[in-house]
Design a protein around this motif. Structure first.
Motif, PDB file in Angstrom:
ATOM      1  N   SER A  29      59.830  41.897  42.226  1.00  0.00           N
ATOM      2  CA  SER A  29      58.368  42.007  42.155  1.00  0.00           C
ATOM      3  C   SER A  29      57.722  40.885  42.944  1.00  0.00           C
ATOM      4  O   SER A  29      58.305  39.815  43.134  1.00  0.00           O
ATOM      5  CB  SER A  29      57.877  41.993  40.704  1.00  0.00           C
ATOM      6  N   LYS A  79      54.026  39.489  42.603  1.00  0.00           N
ATOM      7  CA  LYS A  79      52.737  39.614  41.934  1.00  0.00           C
ATOM      8  C   LYS A  79      51.747  38.535  42.372  1.00  0.00           C
ATOM      9  O   LYS A  79      52.117  37.408  42.662  1.00  0.00           O
ATOM     10  CB  LYS A  79      52.923  39.563  40.416  1.00  0.00           C
ATOM     11  N   TYR A 116      54.395  42.936  48.795  1.00  0.00           N
ATOM     12  CA  TYR A 116      55.319  44.030  48.487  1.00  0.00           C
ATOM     13  C   TYR A 116      55.736  44.764  49.766  1.00  0.00           C
ATOM     14  O   TYR A 116      56.903  45.105  49.956  1.00  0.00           O
ATOM     15  CB  TYR A 116      54.674  45.023  47.518  1.00  0.00           C
ATOM     16  N   LEU A 138      55.885  46.862  39.872  1.00  0.00           N
ATOM     17  CA  LEU A 138      54.548  46.624  40.405  1.00  0.00           C
ATOM     18  C   LEU A 138      53.627  46.028  39.355  1.00  0.00           C
ATOM     19  O   LEU A 138      53.659  46.429  38.184  1.00  0.00           O
ATOM     20  CB  LEU A 138      53.928  47.933  40.904  1.00  0.00           C
ATOM     21  N   ILE A 177      48.069  48.177  42.505  1.00  0.00           N
ATOM     22  CA  ILE A 177      49.189  49.061  42.155  1.00  0.00           C
ATOM     23  C   ILE A 177      49.029  50.428  42.812  1.00  0.00           C
ATOM     24  O   ILE A 177      49.971  50.981  43.393  1.00  0.00           O
ATOM     25  CB  ILE A 177      49.291  49.200  40.624  1.00  0.00           C
ATOM     26  N   LEU A 218      49.975  50.783  46.545  1.00  0.00           N
ATOM     27  CA  LEU A 218      51.422  50.844  46.796  1.00  0.00           C
ATOM     28  C   LEU A 218      52.007  52.183  46.354  1.00  0.00           C
ATOM     29  O   LEU A 218      52.859  52.765  47.040  1.00  0.00           O
ATOM     30  CB  LEU A 218      52.114  49.681  46.094  1.00  0.00           C
ATOM     31  N   GLY A 263      57.281  51.592  44.374  1.00  0.00           N
ATOM     32  CA  GLY A 263      57.129  51.291  42.963  1.00  0.00           C
ATOM     33  C   GLY A 263      57.978  52.171  42.074  1.00  0.00           C
ATOM     34  O   GLY A 263      57.971  53.396  42.212  1.00  0.00           O
ATOM     35  N   VAL A 275      55.819  50.060  36.385  1.00  0.00           N
ATOM     36  CA  VAL A 275      54.472  49.506  36.467  1.00  0.00           C
ATOM     37  C   VAL A 275      54.131  48.781  35.185  1.00  0.00           C
ATOM     38  O   VAL A 275      54.384  49.281  34.092  1.00  0.00           O
ATOM     39  CB  VAL A 275      53.437  50.626  36.728  1.00  0.00           C
TER      40      VAL A 275
END
Length: 676
Positions: A216, A218, A229, A248, A267, A270, A276, A279
């Protein structure tokens, strides 16, 4: 910035930029619930109860599972919490709940090594697993950098071996705000630094033939998060590493509508590109509120295929790993250096009274007989064939349909909107200031675009009816980039008014996904009313659509119209009531337009996790708050009772505090005294 043809293919990061297709990944095993592209996108969340509260943790996990969580993360800040994970796990199993548990680790390798023997997965942060963050700039030589990497290997390899032995999965989860001093010194505070931080640990895992890993990248900044990402996927392919599943999330998204919008911008953007595999929506709310939001984002893609075909593109004409706004001409106050504008759609809402405009942030004040506008005041109002019967406030301009404009006695104060086919036959009957032309990617074909490429008084409004909406709109912007046409473009999306939270999530995805790539000079959100909607209800809906439009622009970091709160979701490390504290800080500071305030429950989530916040309110002990300016601590051990006042004083010292203006107070009174 336009990319040379030789670079466009290296800028690809997903299976297709035009056809929906999930990125192919390996499968990893997390307990009895596998993750990867061969399986549905999973939903997860994190507990907020103190991990040492065994029964409280069990009860909360039960609520989370009931709300739709498929994986549950629990913080383990020290060995004692890691050990207690066994009691929590056993208690859940006795209830017949077999949800995989994930230990969240920061700073403590020994806790990670213990937790890996107990739970199904461990999450480590490469920024603080083996490194102490001191916010120091150190000039590393190649030799000293290599020595640091060797030190990381020595600390990390024992955990990898335990995970292999016990069949435990791992997430290597980089956070933008907690990159190590070493990474920052070489790569800076960048998406590349985030990616390299994870790859250092991932390469060690692959050397040891350990592949049960998710990754990940973030950040609370949606632009940075999306870029990181994308770059991660590109680097995995480039280095020949395995295509690992992606977790994600947008960190510290906040609460309520703002938190949902920010999560969807990151999110959803993507997910549109097939990236992904699990989530987590990080809201400053009870954890069982997060799973339904994540599920709503995910379920949109279960029926995405088939969709109308979109012209394929061989390479990406922009750099998707670095934000650059598409350059355009300036037309009136649209395009070029202007912030994206908000157009309110009143085409189906006849304006009857002065008060009808307060839904879009414009208020007539009988005393002192003037118009006032709040920070969410729309820039334009589209009234189609029903022009406003009175003079509008200075901050609001009116757009009407071309045929209505052509015969209007006051057309110098209004702007026409043409259909694409009307524009070609109306060249001599156009506004000398600003003309809007509405169409889709098919109406705006090469012939049309070549004809208007040098026109300097035109703004396009582009819409789509394709189920794969954002990529089709993006394909249009790619075409504008390739043809080097600098005409400003407004993004239009139309949504039913009865879809609840999906309105927020879908619009933030469709529009935000374009904005984070630098596309879009304005936004128009159009409500699709049913035939029975009453006038007052329409005004209420118009207010909601207007607020969402401004919220999307803010979440995409393209127009700051209000105070931004970077508040972490609660977890077992939190040292105060985050929801209550966030509400209290918001009450006192919500008028500070453009100021970013981080509200972090513990030192793990601050100061680094506040990323680019201007000020920080961070828990450091029971009834002890630390106040930050940027990432520098200014005051320590401030009691909670005094902390908000001290925060205000800090903002005041920097010259950024303003008292709520008399006009703002009058507007608030107007809101109270008038009902929509």
């Amino acid at each position: 910035m336009i990319i040379a043809p030789s670079e466009t293919k290296s800028n690809l990061y997903c299976p297709s930029l035009t056809a929906y297709q999930r990125r192919k990944t390996i499968t990893i095993q997390i307990g009895d619930l596998p993750m990867g592209s061969d399986y549905p996108i999973r939903v997860q969340s994190m507990t907020t109860v103190d991990t040492m509260d065994t029964q409280g943790s069990i009860d909360e996990v039960v609520r989370m599972v009931d709300s739709g969580c498929e994986y549950v993360r629990i913080t383990a800040p020290s060995v004692k919490e890691a050990q207690n994970l066994e009691n929590i796990r056993n208690g859940l199993r006795k209830l017949g709940i077999n949800v995989p548990l994930i230990a969240d680790i920061h700073f403590t390798p020994n806790a990670a090594e213990l937790a890996a023997r107990i739970v199904e997965k461990v999450r480590i942060n490469p920024g603080n697993y083996a490194d102490k963050k001191r916010f120091e700039i150190i000039d590393y030589t190649d030799a000293s950098y290599a020595a640091e990497l060797e030190r990381i290997r020595e600390k990390f390899i024992p955990l990898v071996r335990i995970c292999k032995e016990y069949g435990t999965a791992m997430r290597i989860g980089t956070n933008h705000g907690s990159l190590s001093d070493r990474i920052l010194s070489r790569y800076g505070d960048t998406p590349l630094g985030m990616v390299e931080s994870a790859l250092e640990f991932l390469r060690i895992c692959e050397e040891l033939n350990y592949y049960n890993i998710a990754l990940s990248m973030k950040s609370s900044n949606t632009q940075v998060m999306v870029e990181a990402y994308r770059l991660l996927v590109q680097r995995l392919d480039e280095e020949g590493l395995k295509p690992y599943p992606l977790h994600l999330g947008v960190t510290e998204a906040g609460e309520a509508e703002d938190g949902r919008i920010k999560s969807a911008v990151g999110i959803g953007t993507l997910l549109e590109d097939g990236l992904g595999d699990t989530v987590r929506v990080s809201l400053t709310e009870a954890p069982e509120k997060e799973a339904p939001v994540a599920r709503a984002l995910i379920e949109r893609y279960t029926s995405r295929v088939p969709h109308d075909a979109i012209e394929p593109i061989a390479g990406n004409p922009i750099n998707p790993f670095q934000y650059t706004r598409r350059d355009t001409y300036e037309v009136n106050n649209l395009g070029h250096l202007n912030v994206p504008r908000v157009i309110a759609d009143y085409s189906d809402i006849p304006v009857q009274n002065l008060s009808d405009l307060k839904s879009i942030g414009h208020f007539f004040l009988p005393v002192p007989d003037k118009w006032a506008m709040n920070d969410l005041g729309a820039d334009y109002i589209y009234t189609a064939q029903n022009p406003v019967p009175f003079m509008l406030p200075n901050g609001l301009k009116e757009i009407v349909d071309y045929k209505q404009w052509l015969h209007h006695p006051e057309r110098e104060s209004k702007f026409p909107l043409f259909k694409a086919e009307e524009w070609a036959s109306a060249v001599n009957g156009v506004s000398g200031q600003l003309n809007f032309v509405r169409g889709n990617i098919h109406a705006f074909d090469d012939t049309f675009l070549n004809n208007i490429s040098e026109t300097d008084k035109i703004v396009l409004i582009v819409f789509t009816q394709n189920k794969h909406a954002m990529p089709e709109l993006r394909r249009f912007f790619y075409k504008m980039t390739e043809l080097k046409i600098k005409v400003p473009v407004v993004i239009e999306r139309n949504y039913k008014t009865d879809i609840g939270d999906k309105l927020t999530l879908y619009s933030a995805t469709d529009i935000g996904g374009l904005l984070v790539d630098g596309f879009g000079d304005g936004v128009i959100l159009r409500p699709d009313f049913d035939g029975n909607t009453l006038h007052d209800d329409k005004l209420t809906i118009a207010a909601s659509y207007n607020n969402i439009a401004f919220g999307i622009l803010q979440a995409a970091r393209t127009r700051m119209s209000k105070t931004e709160y970077i508040s972490c979701p609660s977890c077992g490390r939190t040292l105060f009531d985050l929801q209550e504290t966030t509400a209290m800080i918001r009450k006192h500071t919500e008028h500070l337009k453009g100021v970013k305030i981080g509200i972090m429950g513990c030192i793990v989530n601050g100061p680094g996790e506040m990323a680019d916040a201007d000020y920080g309110y961070v828990g450091m002990g029971k009834d002890k708050i630390a106040l930050y300016r940027g990432q520098e601590v200014i005051k320590r051990s401030v009691t909670a009772a005094k902390a908000v006042d001290e925060l205000i004083e800090l903002i005041r010292e920097d010259g950024r505090w303003i008292e709520p203006s008399e006009r703002e107070i009058l507007v608030k009174k107007a809101l109270i005294n008038q009902t929509i």
